[in-house]
Write a protein that holds these residues in place. Structure first.
Motif, short mmCIF file in Angstrom:
data_model
loop_
_atom_site.label_atom_id
_atom_site.label_comp_id
_atom_site.label_asym_id
_atom_site.label_seq_id
_atom_site.Cartn_x
_atom_site.Cartn_y
_atom_site.Cartn_z
N GLY A 172 0.68 -1.27 0.02
CA GLY A 172 -0.04 -0.01 -0.03
C GLY A 172 0.79 1.38 -0.10
N PRO A 173 1.60 1.13 0.91
CA PRO A 173 2.66 2.61 1.07
C PRO A 173 3.46 2.73 -0.42
CG PRO A 173 2.69 1.57 3.03
CD PRO A 173 2.02 0.61 2.25
N ALA A 174 3.87 1.68 -0.70
CA ALA A 174 4.85 1.59 -1.97
C ALA A 174 4.15 2.38 -3.19
CB ALA A 174 5.28 0.32 -2.39
N ILE A 175 2.70 1.68 -3.24
CA ILE A 175 1.80 2.28 -4.39
C ILE A 175 1.73 3.85 -4.07
CG2 ILE A 175 -0.36 2.14 -5.54
CD1 ILE A 175 -0.16 -0.87 -5.17
N GLY A 176 0.93 4.07 -2.96
CA GLY A 176 0.61 5.42 -2.64
C GLY A 176 1.58 6.41 -2.92
N ILE A 177 3.05 6.23 -2.18
CA ILE A 177 4.05 7.02 -2.59
C ILE A 177 4.52 7.22 -3.83
CG2 ILE A 177 6.48 7.59 -1.77
CD1 ILE A 177 5.78 6.22 0.91
N GLY A 178 4.85 6.15 -4.56
CA GLY A 178 4.89 6.11 -5.97
C GLY A 178 3.91 7.04 -6.79
N MET A 179 2.68 7.02 -6.63
CA MET A 179 1.67 7.45 -7.38
C MET A 179 1.58 9.00 -6.86
SD MET A 179 -1.70 5.23 -7.67
CE MET A 179 -1.81 4.00 -8.72
N PHE A 180 1.77 9.40 -5.46
CA PHE A 180 1.79 10.66 -5.18
C PHE A 180 3.07 11.34 -5.92
CE2 PHE A 180 3.66 13.91 -2.09
CZ PHE A 180 2.33 14.56 -1.65
N MET A 181 4.31 10.83 -5.94
CA MET A 181 5.28 11.52 -6.55
C MET A 181 4.85 11.86 -7.96
SD MET A 181 7.48 11.61 -4.27
CE MET A 181 9.35 11.57 -4.73
N VAL A 182 4.60 10.85 -8.85
CA VAL A 182 4.09 11.17 -10.14
C VAL A 182 3.12 12.29 -10.20
CG1 VAL A 182 3.16 10.27 -12.27
CG2 VAL A 182 4.59 8.77 -10.89
#
Length: 252
Positions: A172-182
Motif C-alpha cells: 500500500g505505501p509503496a503504491i501510494g508514495i509512487g503515485m503521489f510522486m508522479v
C-alpha cells in the motif's frame, strides 16, 4: 551468471502467473484505441498517424498512465514476499540476498520494457490505421525517442516504488508514495522552478522529453547530460537504500 538468469526467470514466472500481469497491457491498448476513436470522430482532423503515436507514448500525453500502472504491478515485488510469509522460503536458498533482490529488480525492468514496447507498437499501428500514413512534422524516430524518454521516466519512479516496498514491507505505501510522486511532479516543477537549487531535484529532471524539439530547460544550467547525471545519482541512492536494508533486515 546462469544461476542469476534462473533467478530472473523464476521472478518473471511469478509475475506472469498473477492475474494483474496482463491487465496493464489490456488497459493501455484500450486507452490508445479509444482515444484514437474519439479524436477521429470529434476532432477537426489534421493529425497524422505518427503525431497521434507521439501523443500516446510520451509522458506529457498518455504515457504517464503507463507509469502509474507499472507502479501498481511492481510495488509488491518484495513487499508481498513479506506479507505472504514467503520471504523466509526465498532467503533459505543458497543464493545471496543481493543476487535475489537484483533478480527481482531485473524482472521488474524487463516488465516495464515490454509495457513500453507494447504501447509503442499499439500507438503506431492504431495511428497509422486511424489517421493514415502521411508523413508530417513527426517521424517514427520522434515517436521512438518519446517512448525511450517514457521508459526512463517509468524506471525512475518504479525504482523509487521498489525501494519504498523494501523499506516498508507493504504494498500500500509503496503504491501510494509512487503515485503521489508522479501526480505531484508537475505542481512541484511549477512552484520551485524559480529557484536555481531546484535543478538538483528529481522532479525537474525525470522527464527527458523536456529537451526534445529544442525547448528551453525550466532552470538555467540544466541540460540533457546534467539531467541524466542527476537521475543516475538518484537511482543509485534508491537502489543502495533498498539493497542495504534488504541485506541487513532480520526476517527470522
Amino acid at each position: 551468471m546462469r544461476s542469476f538468469g534462473n533467478l530472473v526467470w523464476n521472478e518473471w514466472l511469478k509475475m506472469f502467473k498473477k492475474r494483474s500481469f496482463f491487465l496493464p497491457y489490456a488497459l493501455l491498448a484500450g486507452m490508445v484505441i479509444f482515444t484514437a476513436f474519439l479524436l477521429y470522430k470529434f476532432s477537426d482532423g489534421g493529425s497524422t498517424g505518427y503525431e497521434f503515436a507521439q501523443i500516446a507514448v510520451t509522458t506529457k500525453g498518455m504515457g504517464q498512465v503507463l507509469t502509474l500502472l507499472a507502479i501498481v504491478v511492481t510495488a509488491g515485488a518484495v513487499a508481498k514476499e513479506h506479507s505472504m510469509g514467503t520471504i523466509k522460503l526465498l532467503l533459505i536458498r543458497a543464493q545471496s540476498r543481493t543476487k535475489i533482490l537484483a533478480s527481482k529488480y531485473v524482472a521488474v525492468l524487463i516488465y516495464i520494457l515490454t509495457l513500453v514496447a507494447f504501447m509503442f507498437a499499439v500507438a503506431v499501428l492504431t495511428g497509422q490505421i486511424t489517421f493514415g500514413m502521411d508523413v508530417g512534422s513527426v517521424t517514427l524516430g520522434d515517436v521512438l525517442i518519446g517512448a525511450v524518454n517514457n521508459l526512463v521516466y517509468t524506471i525512475v519512479y518504479v525504482t523509487l516504488t521498489f525501494m519504498v516496498g523494501i523499506l516498508t514491507r507493504s504494498t500500500g505505501p509503496a503504491i501510494g508514495i509512487g503515485m503521489f510522486m508522479v501526480i505531484m511532479e508537475s505542481m512541484v516543477v511549477q512552484l520551485l522552478a524559480r529557484y536555481s537549487w531546484s535543478k538538483y531535484l528529481l522532479f525537474l529532471n525525470v522527464d527527458l522529453s523536456l529537451y526534445s524539439g529544442g525547448a528551453s530547460s525550466p532552470v538555467p544550467g540544466m541540460s540533457l547530460t546534467f539531467s541524466i547525471i542527476v537521475l543516475a545519482v538518484y537511482l543509485l541512492l534508491f537502489l543502495a537504500a533498498g539493497f542495504v536494508t534488504f541485506k541487513k533486515r532480520d526476517v527470522a
